[in-house]
Motif scaffolding. Structure first.
Motif, PDB file in Angstrom:
ATOM      1  N   ALA A  58       6.754   1.059   3.496  1.00  0.00           N
ATOM      2  CA  ALA A  58       7.958   0.575   2.819  1.00  0.00           C
ATOM      3  C   ALA A  58       7.865  -0.927   2.563  1.00  0.00           C
ATOM      4  CB  ALA A  58       9.195   0.900   3.660  1.00  0.00           C
ATOM      5  N   GLY A  59       7.390  -1.673   3.580  1.00  0.00           N
ATOM      6  CA  GLY A  59       7.208  -3.104   3.370  1.00  0.00           C
ATOM      7  C   GLY A  59       6.181  -3.391   2.289  1.00  0.00           C
ATOM      8  N   ALA A  61       5.365  -1.525  -0.132  1.00  0.00           N
ATOM      9  CA  ALA A  61       5.892  -1.120  -1.436  1.00  0.00           C
ATOM     10  C   ALA A  61       6.567  -2.289  -2.148  1.00  0.00           C
ATOM     11  CB  ALA A  61       6.889   0.030  -1.258  1.00  0.00           C
ATOM     12  N   ARG A  62       7.175  -3.195  -1.368  1.00  0.00           N
ATOM     13  CA  ARG A  62       7.849  -4.346  -1.956  1.00  0.00           C
ATOM     14  C   ARG A  62       6.942  -5.570  -2.037  1.00  0.00           C
ATOM     15  NH1 ARG A  62      11.609  -2.215  -4.662  1.00  0.00           N
ATOM     16  NH2 ARG A  62      12.776  -4.166  -4.710  1.00  0.00           N
ATOM     17  N   ASP A  63       5.913  -5.616  -1.176  1.00  0.00           N
ATOM     18  CA  ASP A  63       5.064  -6.807  -1.096  1.00  0.00           C
ATOM     19  C   ASP A  63       3.766  -6.678  -1.897  1.00  0.00           C
ATOM     20  OD1 ASP A  63       6.833  -8.200   0.464  1.00  0.00           O
ATOM     21  OD2 ASP A  63       5.897  -7.676   2.363  1.00  0.00           O
ATOM     22  N   THR A  64       3.559  -5.538  -2.563  1.00  0.00           N
ATOM     23  CA  THR A  64       2.447  -5.366  -3.498  1.00  0.00           C
ATOM     24  C   THR A  64       3.024  -4.899  -4.821  1.00  0.00           C
ATOM     25  OG1 THR A  64       2.068  -3.052  -2.827  1.00  0.00           O
ATOM     26  CG2 THR A  64       0.829  -4.771  -1.648  1.00  0.00           C
ATOM     27  N   SER A  65       2.174  -4.838  -5.841  1.00  0.00           N
ATOM     28  CA  SER A  65       2.731  -4.507  -7.158  1.00  0.00           C
ATOM     29  C   SER A  65       2.041  -3.359  -7.876  1.00  0.00           C
ATOM     30  CB  SER A  65       2.687  -5.743  -8.062  1.00  0.00           C
ATOM     31  OG  SER A  65       1.354  -6.189  -8.217  1.00  0.00           O
ATOM     32  N   GLN A  90      11.950   7.734  -0.714  1.00  0.00           N
ATOM     33  CA  GLN A  90      12.495   6.383  -0.800  1.00  0.00           C
ATOM     34  C   GLN A  90      11.388   5.354  -0.977  1.00  0.00           C
ATOM     35  OE1 GLN A  90      14.721   5.025   2.596  1.00  0.00           O
ATOM     36  NE2 GLN A  90      15.446   3.196   1.552  1.00  0.00           N
ATOM     37  N   VAL A  91      10.301   5.483  -0.216  1.00  0.00           N
ATOM     38  CA  VAL A  91       9.200   4.529  -0.364  1.00  0.00           C
ATOM     39  C   VAL A  91       8.570   4.674  -1.742  1.00  0.00           C
ATOM     40  CG1 VAL A  91       6.987   3.763   0.577  1.00  0.00           C
ATOM     41  CG2 VAL A  91       8.808   4.471   2.126  1.00  0.00           C
ATOM     42  N   GLN A  93      10.240   5.375  -4.441  1.00  0.00           N
ATOM     43  CA  GLN A  93      11.143   4.605  -5.292  1.00  0.00           C
ATOM     44  C   GLN A  93      10.917   3.106  -5.120  1.00  0.00           C
ATOM     45  OE1 GLN A  93      15.059   5.932  -4.152  1.00  0.00           O
ATOM     46  NE2 GLN A  93      14.850   7.929  -5.147  1.00  0.00           N
ATOM     47  N   MET A  94      10.769   2.667  -3.885  1.00  0.00           N
ATOM     48  CA  MET A  94      10.585   1.242  -3.604  1.00  0.00           C
ATOM     49  C   MET A  94       9.300   0.699  -4.209  1.00  0.00           C
ATOM     50  SD  MET A  94      11.754   1.390   0.388  1.00  0.00           S
ATOM     51  CE  MET A  94      11.440  -0.334   0.788  1.00  0.00           C
ATOM     52  N   SER A  95       8.295   1.566  -4.356  1.00  0.00           N
ATOM     53  CA  SER A  95       7.000   1.132  -4.883  1.00  0.00           C
ATOM     54  C   SER A  95       6.875   1.323  -6.383  1.00  0.00           C
ATOM     55  CB  SER A  95       5.882   1.917  -4.193  1.00  0.00           C
ATOM     56  OG  SER A  95       5.897   3.278  -4.609  1.00  0.00           O
TER      57      SER A  95
END
Length: 308
Positions: A58-59, A61-65, A90-91, A93-95
């Motif tokens: 999850a982290g 997913a937000r810290d890479t692109s 959810q992850v 979606q986050m990614s």
């Protein structure tokens, strides 16, 4: 042939360690960053302690692109399938739709007893894995606005709204791996998008791939609809001294790694990958055990990838 990075954080890693590897892999053009799902180090204290696989992803997913993210393999003993389906969706979606779910029956009894997780006998673990796969794929595959029910021996769902939905359609890819003769190939043929052979030689890889192809035929599925892959320890160096240094850093012998992993010069590693490709492998997960050695990833990207 696609190369992916595969890490074992239970051996000792912080989130920042994993983020550095994932971002380096992304910048260098690797296909994905994967991590194991374990709560106890093997042969080490694993300081500072374990990190949870899906919290990590999850982290990331937000810290890479752009790099894909996944597990080899999430243990079905650790999580109920309904909540796991929610977490993975959810992850995803986050990614922005970059997640893959590798899932297995679980095998490491000591980590279960260390953290109070029940560890049933092998047969029951595979029964639970099979039901988990049915539940997870069933929840994801239920059209929006409809309900999902499941009646199994271990899991029962009634009138579930089957939400949230992942970004990827029809679902995030599901990976199943292992060396079992019957149930593993059957589950891969029924549920998987990818079948992975962990840490085995080329001839045995052929045998295991063929079992899955035969199971696909029994299931009425075309074998080419699966991706076939391997996971192998990486130990590459420009010189013998560099190879020896990297082997020593992970507590392994160079000759043994040359036999059982991907060890040697970039040309040697590329040649061996080519032999796995000839056996039917389409993707290699490079097990990177020294997470601080980012130059290792750069060497493979610069001198192995172009040969594939």
């Amino acid at each position: 042939m696609e190369l992916r990075v595969f890490t074992e954080p239970q051996q000792g890693a912080t989130y920042d360690d994993l983020l550095a590897v994932a971002r380096t892999a992304e910048d260098l053009g690797y296909g994905a960053f994967f991590r194991s799902d374990h709560y106890l180090g093997m042969g080490t204290e694993g300081l500072p302690g374990p990190t949870d696989a899906w919290i990590t992803l999850a982290g990331l997913a937000r810290d890479t692109s752009s790099i894909r993210l996944g597990t080899l393999m999430t243990s079905a003993t650790f999580r109920y399938p309904g909540p796991l389906a929610i977490s993975v969706a959810q992850v995803d979606q986050m990614s922005g739709g970059r997640v893959e779910l590798g899932i297995g029956a679980g095998w490491y009894e000591r980590e279960h007893t260390a953290y109070g997780v029940p560890f049933p006998a092998t047969g029951e673990r595979f029964d639970r894995l099979e039901e988990s796969l049915a539940v997870i794929t069933g929840l994801w595959g239920t059209p929006a606005g409809e309900r999902f029910d499941f009646e199994g021996e271990h899991y029962r769902l009634s009138d579930s709204p089957a939400l949230p939905k992942p970004v990827q359609s029809p679902r995030p890819p599901v990976l199943i791996g292992g060396k079992g003769k019957k149930r593993t190939p059957a589950l891969a043929a029924r549920y998987a998008d990818e079948f992975n052979v962990p840490f085995d030689g080329i001839e045995q890889t052929r045998v295991l791939f063929e079992r899955v192809r035969a199971a696909c035929a029994d299931e009425g599925r075309h074998p080419s609809s699966l991706t076939y892959s391997n996971a192998l320890v990486l130990c590459c160096g420009d010189t013998e001294a560099e190879i020896a240094r990297r082997a020593a850093a992970i507590g392994r012998d160079v000759d043994e790694l040359r036999e059982n992993g991907l060890a040697g010069t970039p040309d040697e590693v590329a040649e061996k990958i080519g032999r796995y490709a000839a056996a039917g492998s389409q993707r290699i997960y490079l097990q990177m055990l020294d997470l601080g050695d980012l130059d290792h990833l750069e060497l493979v990207a610069e001198k192995v990838m172009p040969q594939l």
